[in-house]
Design an enzyme around this catalytic site. Structure first.
Site, PDB file in Angstrom:
ATOM      1  N   HIS A   5     -24.547  12.144  87.406  1.00 41.98           N
ATOM      2  CA  HIS A   5     -24.380  11.209  86.287  1.00 41.98           C
ATOM      3  C   HIS A   5     -23.118  10.356  86.364  1.00 41.98           C
ATOM      4  CE1 HIS A   5     -26.768  14.731  84.980  1.00 41.98           C
ATOM      5  NE2 HIS A   5     -27.587  13.771  84.627  1.00 41.98           N
ATOM      6  N   GLY A  21     -18.373   7.716  71.741  1.00 42.93           N
ATOM      7  CA  GLY A  21     -19.785   7.943  71.987  1.00 42.93           C
ATOM      8  C   GLY A  21     -20.459   6.716  72.589  1.00 42.93           C
ATOM      9  N   GLY A  90     -14.481   9.540  68.038  1.00 45.89           N
ATOM     10  CA  GLY A  90     -15.782   9.171  67.505  1.00 45.89           C
ATOM     11  C   GLY A  90     -15.774   8.977  66.004  1.00 45.89           C
ATOM     12  N   GLU A 179     -20.599  15.657  62.697  1.00 49.16           N
ATOM     13  CA  GLU A 179     -20.815  14.756  63.835  1.00 49.16           C
ATOM     14  C   GLU A 179     -21.736  15.471  64.813  1.00 49.16           C
ATOM     15  OE1 GLU A 179     -19.419  17.022  66.201  1.00 49.16           O
ATOM     16  OE2 GLU A 179     -18.266  15.420  67.148  1.00 49.16           O
ATOM     17  N   SER A 203     -16.900   7.512  58.854  1.00 47.33           N
ATOM     18  CA  SER A 203     -17.559   6.209  58.695  1.00 47.33           C
ATOM     19  C   SER A 203     -18.405   6.142  57.427  1.00 47.33           C
ATOM     20  CB  SER A 203     -18.442   5.926  59.906  1.00 47.33           C
ATOM     21  OG  SER A 203     -19.376   6.987  60.082  1.00 47.33           O
ATOM     22  N   ASP A 204     -18.803   7.309  56.915  1.00 45.80           N
ATOM     23  CA  ASP A 204     -19.634   7.347  55.710  1.00 45.80           C
ATOM     24  C   ASP A 204     -19.436   8.716  55.082  1.00 45.80           C
ATOM     25  OD1 ASP A 204     -21.540   7.577  58.352  1.00 45.80           O
ATOM     26  OD2 ASP A 204     -21.940   9.177  56.939  1.00 45.80           O
TER      27      ASP A 204
HETATM   28  N1  HPA Z   1     -24.225  12.735  60.921  1.00 46.40           N
HETATM   29  C1  HPA Z   1     -23.916  12.916  62.197  1.00 46.40           C
HETATM   30  N2  HPA Z   1     -23.031  12.189  62.852  1.00 46.40           N
HETATM   31  C2  HPA Z   1     -22.416  11.207  62.178  1.00 46.40           C
HETATM   32  C3  HPA Z   1     -22.689  10.978  60.839  1.00 46.40           C
HETATM   33  C4  HPA Z   1     -23.638  11.768  60.188  1.00 46.40           C
HETATM   34  O1  HPA Z   1     -23.933  11.611  59.011  1.00 46.40           O
HETATM   35  N3  HPA Z   1     -21.912   9.926  60.443  1.00 46.40           N
HETATM   36  C5  HPA Z   1     -21.199   9.542  61.535  1.00 46.40           C
HETATM   37  N4  HPA Z   1     -21.500  10.310  62.582  1.00 46.40           N
END
Ligand code: HPA
Length: 235
Positions: A5, A21, A90, A179, A203-204
């Site tokens: 790889h 990632g 990430g 994650e 990120s959320d």
């Molecule tokens: N789940 C998995 N990985 C992630 C998420 C999630 O909600 N948000 C950002 N990376």
């Protein structure tokens, strides 16, 4: 020496590799962080770069998504390319109420829904933990920034499926975020004698409702995570 790889030569990688990632993020990071970055591998569109930072060699290579993928790249890097340290840079979804969008998580340990580490030591539930020196260096570079949080995350195989009650139980156990790679990376590092850390931008948030980050906020927060990862990689 190419592996299945990675089509780089022995000696092409620096001892430390930053691992986002997303391959496009790897391209942007290489441009932003490295002096004279050179592409040393590009199998399946996963580009790897080596250049220098402050006169020290540093590599950047994407992991793709999920524990099987990061595990095969990390294994080849540690086993065949002389890599000593891998720092995943990430994103994570927030779980703990104390975590906000834009925070940076230093993942000391990674719980997981994956069976990959269960296979490693017969009858043992493996503890997937970060390298102490890397985690300490990242935490110290954060200089008490209240938006940087140190603790556990959960590395899941499913992005869209959550077992009933899982989020509440994870939050009740102080898990900061979710994650999909850290536990795989930490297991490989243990097996290969390498050092690993995951530094994650939130990120959320899976529990707290609220507005999404603007793209400008995302870039600022991502830069903060990147700074901590570089400090850990070169400490
Ligand atoms: N789940 C998995 N990985 C992630 C998420 C999630 O909600 N948000 C950002 N990376």
């Amino acid at each position: 020496m190419a592996t299945p790889h990675i089509n780089a030569e022995t000696g092409d990688f620096a001892p430390a590799v930053l691992m986002p990632g997303d391959p496009y993020r790897a391209d942007r990071m290489a441009k932003a962080v490295l002096t004279e970055p050179k592409i040393i591998s590009d199998v399946r569109g996963i580009r790897a770069y080596t250049g220098s930072y402050d006169g020290r060699p540093l590599s950047i290579m994407a992991s793709g998504m999920g524990m099987p993928t990061i595990s095969l790249y990390a294994t080849e890097l540690f086993r065949f390319f002389g890599v000593e340290r891998i720092i995943r840079v990430g994103t994570a979804g927030g779980i703990a109420p104390s975590v906000d969008r834009g925070d940076v998580l230093i993942a000391l340990g990674a719980h997981t829904t994956s069976g990959m580490n269960e296979l490693r030591i017969p009858s043992v539930h493996f503890s997937a933990v970060a390298d102490f020196q890397l985690a300490a260096a990242a935490a110290s570079a954060a200089m008490g920034d209240p938006q940087v949080k140190v603790g556990t995350v959960v590395s899941e195989d499913h992005f869209y499926f959550k077992a009933p009650g899982a989020l509440e139980a994870l939050a009740a156990h102080g898990v900061l975020g979710v994650e999909m790679e850290a536990a795989g990376l930490y297991g490989v590092a243990a097996a290969e004698g390498g050092a690993a850390l995951a530094v994650l931008t939130v990120s959320d948030h899976l529990v707290n409702q609220g507005r999404d980050m603007t793209s400008a906020e995302r870039e600022t927060q991502f830069t903060r995570a990147l700074d901590l990862a570089v400090a850990a990689a070169l400490a």
